[in-house]
Design an enzyme around this catalytic site. Structure first.
Site, mmCIF file in Angstrom:
data_model
loop_
_atom_site.group_PDB
_atom_site.id
_atom_site.type_symbol
_atom_site.label_atom_id
_atom_site.label_comp_id
_atom_site.label_asym_id
_atom_site.label_seq_id
_atom_site.Cartn_x
_atom_site.Cartn_y
_atom_site.Cartn_z
ATOM 1 N N ARG A 175 0.823 -1.217 0.000
ATOM 2 C CA ARG A 175 0.000 0.000 0.000
ATOM 3 C C ARG A 175 0.853 1.261 0.000
ATOM 4 O O ARG A 175 1.867 1.300 0.682
ATOM 5 C CB ARG A 175 -0.851 0.068 1.269
ATOM 6 N N GLU A 300 6.243 -19.616 17.453
ATOM 7 C CA GLU A 300 5.807 -20.524 16.381
ATOM 8 C C GLU A 300 7.023 -20.938 15.529
ATOM 9 O O GLU A 300 7.640 -20.110 14.888
ATOM 10 C CB GLU A 300 4.769 -19.781 15.525
ATOM 11 N N TYR A 348 -4.745 -23.858 0.114
ATOM 12 C CA TYR A 348 -4.326 -22.869 1.118
ATOM 13 C C TYR A 348 -5.522 -21.948 1.365
ATOM 14 O O TYR A 348 -5.606 -20.852 0.845
ATOM 15 C CB TYR A 348 -3.151 -22.096 0.521
HETATM 16 P P1 FAD Z 1 -9.250 -28.202 10.124
HETATM 17 O O1 FAD Z 1 -9.461 -27.066 11.044
HETATM 18 O O2 FAD Z 1 -7.889 -28.776 9.993
HETATM 19 O O3 FAD Z 1 -10.274 -29.354 10.543
HETATM 20 C C1 FAD Z 1 -10.168 -30.672 10.083
HETATM 21 C C2 FAD Z 1 -10.531 -31.573 11.252
HETATM 22 O O4 FAD Z 1 -10.600 -32.917 10.779
HETATM 23 C C3 FAD Z 1 -9.468 -31.576 12.355
HETATM 24 O O5 FAD Z 1 -10.071 -31.247 13.598
HETATM 25 C C4 FAD Z 1 -8.925 -32.995 12.353
HETATM 26 O O6 FAD Z 1 -8.589 -33.468 13.631
HETATM 27 C C5 FAD Z 1 -10.100 -33.769 11.766
HETATM 28 N N1 FAD Z 1 -9.693 -35.016 11.129
HETATM 29 C C6 FAD Z 1 -8.768 -35.197 10.158
HETATM 30 N N2 FAD Z 1 -8.655 -36.497 9.849
HETATM 31 C C7 FAD Z 1 -9.544 -37.173 10.628
HETATM 32 C C8 FAD Z 1 -9.871 -38.528 10.782
HETATM 33 N N3 FAD Z 1 -9.260 -39.477 10.090
HETATM 34 N N4 FAD Z 1 -10.828 -38.865 11.693
HETATM 35 C C9 FAD Z 1 -11.443 -37.916 12.447
HETATM 36 N N5 FAD Z 1 -11.149 -36.593 12.344
HETATM 37 C C10 FAD Z 1 -10.210 -36.231 11.442
HETATM 38 N N6 FAD Z 1 -7.261 -18.467 8.277
HETATM 39 C C11 FAD Z 1 -7.760 -17.214 8.401
HETATM 40 O O7 FAD Z 1 -8.800 -16.901 7.810
HETATM 41 N N7 FAD Z 1 -7.137 -16.282 9.202
HETATM 42 C C12 FAD Z 1 -6.007 -16.561 9.906
HETATM 43 O O8 FAD Z 1 -5.479 -15.711 10.616
HETATM 44 C C13 FAD Z 1 -5.462 -17.887 9.785
HETATM 45 N N8 FAD Z 1 -4.348 -18.207 10.450
HETATM 46 C C14 FAD Z 1 -3.844 -19.473 10.334
HETATM 47 C C15 FAD Z 1 -2.694 -19.775 11.042
HETATM 48 C C16 FAD Z 1 -2.149 -21.049 10.958
HETATM 49 C C17 FAD Z 1 -0.904 -21.377 11.725
HETATM 50 C C18 FAD Z 1 -2.771 -22.023 10.122
HETATM 51 C C19 FAD Z 1 -2.195 -23.402 10.008
HETATM 52 C C20 FAD Z 1 -3.924 -21.713 9.419
HETATM 53 C C21 FAD Z 1 -4.474 -20.441 9.516
HETATM 54 N N9 FAD Z 1 -5.648 -20.095 8.847
HETATM 55 C C22 FAD Z 1 -6.139 -18.821 8.950
HETATM 56 C C23 FAD Z 1 -6.407 -21.093 8.043
HETATM 57 C C24 FAD Z 1 -7.485 -21.807 8.855
HETATM 58 O O9 FAD Z 1 -6.899 -22.507 9.937
HETATM 59 C C25 FAD Z 1 -8.218 -22.807 7.962
HETATM 60 O O10 FAD Z 1 -8.748 -22.169 6.835
HETATM 61 C C26 FAD Z 1 -9.369 -23.549 8.633
HETATM 62 O O11 FAD Z 1 -9.159 -23.784 9.989
HETATM 63 C C27 FAD Z 1 -9.563 -24.874 7.912
HETATM 64 O O12 FAD Z 1 -10.701 -25.551 8.417
HETATM 65 P P2 FAD Z 1 -10.908 -27.045 7.986
HETATM 66 O O13 FAD Z 1 -12.207 -27.476 8.584
HETATM 67 O O14 FAD Z 1 -10.719 -27.214 6.544
HETATM 68 O O15 FAD Z 1 -9.683 -27.846 8.635
HETATM 69 N N1 UDP Z 2 5.679 -13.450 4.647
HETATM 70 C C1 UDP Z 2 6.915 -12.858 4.718
HETATM 71 N N2 UDP Z 2 7.216 -12.053 5.778
HETATM 72 C C2 UDP Z 2 6.330 -11.824 6.771
HETATM 73 C C3 UDP Z 2 5.065 -12.421 6.698
HETATM 74 C C4 UDP Z 2 4.766 -13.233 5.622
HETATM 75 O O1 UDP Z 2 7.747 -13.061 3.838
HETATM 76 O O2 UDP Z 2 6.664 -11.082 7.721
HETATM 77 C C5 UDP Z 2 5.390 -14.322 3.476
HETATM 78 C C6 UDP Z 2 5.736 -15.794 3.749
HETATM 79 O O3 UDP Z 2 6.205 -16.342 2.537
HETATM 80 C C7 UDP Z 2 4.387 -16.375 4.105
HETATM 81 C C8 UDP Z 2 3.450 -15.593 3.180
HETATM 82 O O4 UDP Z 2 4.028 -14.283 3.153
HETATM 83 O O5 UDP Z 2 4.332 -17.776 3.867
HETATM 84 C C9 UDP Z 2 2.005 -15.524 3.638
HETATM 85 O O6 UDP Z 2 1.953 -14.913 4.900
HETATM 86 P P1 UDP Z 2 0.698 -15.018 5.842
HETATM 87 O O7 UDP Z 2 0.898 -14.141 7.013
HETATM 88 O O8 UDP Z 2 -0.515 -14.837 5.024
HETATM 89 O O9 UDP Z 2 0.856 -16.542 6.298
HETATM 90 P P2 UDP Z 2 -0.066 -17.544 7.112
HETATM 91 O O10 UDP Z 2 -0.870 -16.714 8.087
HETATM 92 O O11 UDP Z 2 -0.882 -18.251 6.099
HETATM 93 O O12 UDP Z 2 0.930 -18.402 7.767
#
Ligand code: FAD
Ligand code: UDP
Length: 366
Positions: A175, A300, A348
């Site tokens: 931005r 993390e 993703y």
């Molecule tokens: P999950 O939440 O993974 O649910 C799947 C469930 O299935 C799990 O509870 C698992 O235990 C269960 N399962 C799997 N296999 C089996 C089995 N064989 N038997 C029974 N149960 C099973 N999104 C955002 O919008 N904003 C954010 O700030 C954000 N931050 C994130 C930060 C991190 C570190 C990560 C990893 C993801 C983040 N996301 C964020 C993405 C977000 O977590 C996902 O979009 C969302 O939680 C996915 O939901 P889901 O139901 O697809 O999967």
């Molecule tokens: N990223 C980076 N620097 C930062 C934050 C993010 O280079 O300080 C890049 C990194 O490649 C990361 C991607 O931007 O995988 C997406 O970041 P986001 O915060 O969306 O990641 P998530 O919340 O999905 O882990």
């Protein structure tokens, strides 16, 4: 059949689908192998603070129907994500905006000044960016790429930026205003009382069995319902018959400190290699808590995925996307199984996209 739907996974995809099906008068059973509902958005109350146990989650969306839907279960606060990036002893605002540019280049005072630097630095990239490195340089120039992107991305993905797909970095706004909001979406916030409360309310009145792995009793479960909603990993569903998809995992090191305020912000990104973690989360700041005497802080650490770990991120490079496509072809042939969510679609996905996708899949049922 005892149930109309068996939902495998109590994360946001499963909970949304189950909630809509229940509201339409269907009989639903939800199972999850974890001891808790809510999948990756699970929050646990520690010292009066809602701790995001599987990584920090900020809800943001442009979909009004999704925003209205989640707000019908729980009130959201006005949290706006504004992470700070630290490299060595320097601090920068994220995402890339005039605050970042004016600190990186000390002759930047106006958007025009910033553009001049970016235009000059991006000259090294000719043609369409072919990978994350080229994409990053063409968005913000090499100086910012090297300070704020390269190290973070290498730690996160354990790969060279030239071997990663460019879409990963396109998520971050660039931005020419002094706006530190990490997201461009119209609606944003964190559920007051935590995400677990949100999912609890979505699953109200629905039978849920925890500590229950679908694969421990697959044949029986298949006979229990007319349709299965599967939200686990797609390659696992097919017994890895075409090969294993790649995932990235994370390790969370959570500490309780006797301090009111540890780092002054919910999220600080560590963009250099001097530490192995990528983010430090101070959970109380998601809820504007500046008074409770203790604080809970999570470091993390990205990690290679190994058997038994959680599959946090899909690795959507060409090789894995091709393999996922092959699995998708198999899944399309299934008449009574819906594959949905981050792991079953190998995408993703953000939370709002997962909910939207579950809503659409449920609409397709009627
Ligand atoms: P999950 O939440 O993974 O649910 C799947 C469930 O299935 C799990 O509870 C698992 O235990 C269960 N399962 C799997 N296999 C089996 C089995 N064989 N038997 C029974 N149960 C099973 N999104 C955002 O919008 N904003 C954010 O700030 C954000 N931050 C994130 C930060 C991190 C570190 C990560 C990893 C993801 C983040 N996301 C964020 C993405 C977000 O977590 C996902 O979009 C969302 O939680 C996915 O939901 P889901 O139901 O697809 O999967
Ligand atoms: N990223 C980076 N620097 C930062 C934050 C993010 O280079 O300080 C890049 C990194 O490649 C990361 C991607 O931007 O995988 C997406 O970041 P986001 O915060 O969306 O990641 P998530 O919340 O999905 O882990």
């Amino acid at each position: 059949m005892k149930y109309d739907y068996l939902v495998v996974g109590a994360g946001l995809f499963g909970a949304t689908f189950a909630n809509l099906a229940k509201s339409a008068g269907k009989k639903v059973l939800v199972i999850d192998k974890r001891p808790n509902i809510a999948g990756n958005v699970y929050t646990e109350n520690i010292e009066g603070i809602n701790v995001h146990k599987y990584g920090a989650h900020i809800f943001h969306t442009d979909y009004k129907d999704v925003w209205d839907y989640v707000n019908s279960f729980v009130e959201f606060n006005r949290y706006t994500n504004s992470p700070v990036a630290r490299i060595g002893n320097e601090i920068y605002n994220m995402p890339f905006n005039m605050n970042t540019f004016s600190k990186i280049w000390n002759d930047v005072f106006t958007p025009e000044d910033a553009l001049k630097h970016i235009e000059e630095e991006k000259k090294e990239i000719t043609g369409e960016p072919k990978n994350l490195e080229e994409q990053a340089i063409s968005l913000v120039g090499r100086t910012i790429y090297e300070k704020l992107i390269k190290g973070y991305t290498e730690k996160q993905w354990n790969r060279d930026c030239s071997e990663l797909p460019s879409f990963i970095i396109k998520r971050l706004p660039v931005r020419l205003t002094y706006d530190n909001n990490y997201f461009n979406d119209k609606y944003q916030g964190v559920p007051i009382g935590g995400y677990t409360k949100l999912v609890e309310n979505m699953l109200k009145g629905i039978e849920v069995r925890l500590n229950t792995d679908f694969f421990d009793n697959r044949e029986d479960y298949m006979k229990m319902a007319n349709k299965i909603i599967y939200t686990g990993a797609i390659d696992e569903y097919y017994d890895y018959s075409l090969g294993k998809l790649e995932y990235r995992s994370l390790r969370f090191d959570t500490k309780i400190y006797d301090k009111v305020n540890y780092q002054g912000n919910a999220v600080i990104n560590y963009t250099g290699h001097e530490v192995d973690y990528t983010r430090v989360i101070e959970h109380k700041h998601f809820e504007f808590d500046t008074t409770s005497p203790k604080t809970v802080v999570t470091y993390e650490y990205p990690s290679d995925y190994k058997e038994g770990m959680e599959k946090y991120y899909t690795v959507n490079d060409d090789k894995n996307n091709k393999l996922a496509d092959e699995y998708r072809k198999l899944s399309k042939k299934e008449e009574n199984i819906i594959f949905g969510g981050r792991l079953a679609e190998y995408k993703y996905y953000d939370m709002d996209d997962v909910i939207k996708s579950a809503m659409d899949r449920f609409k397709g049922e009627s």
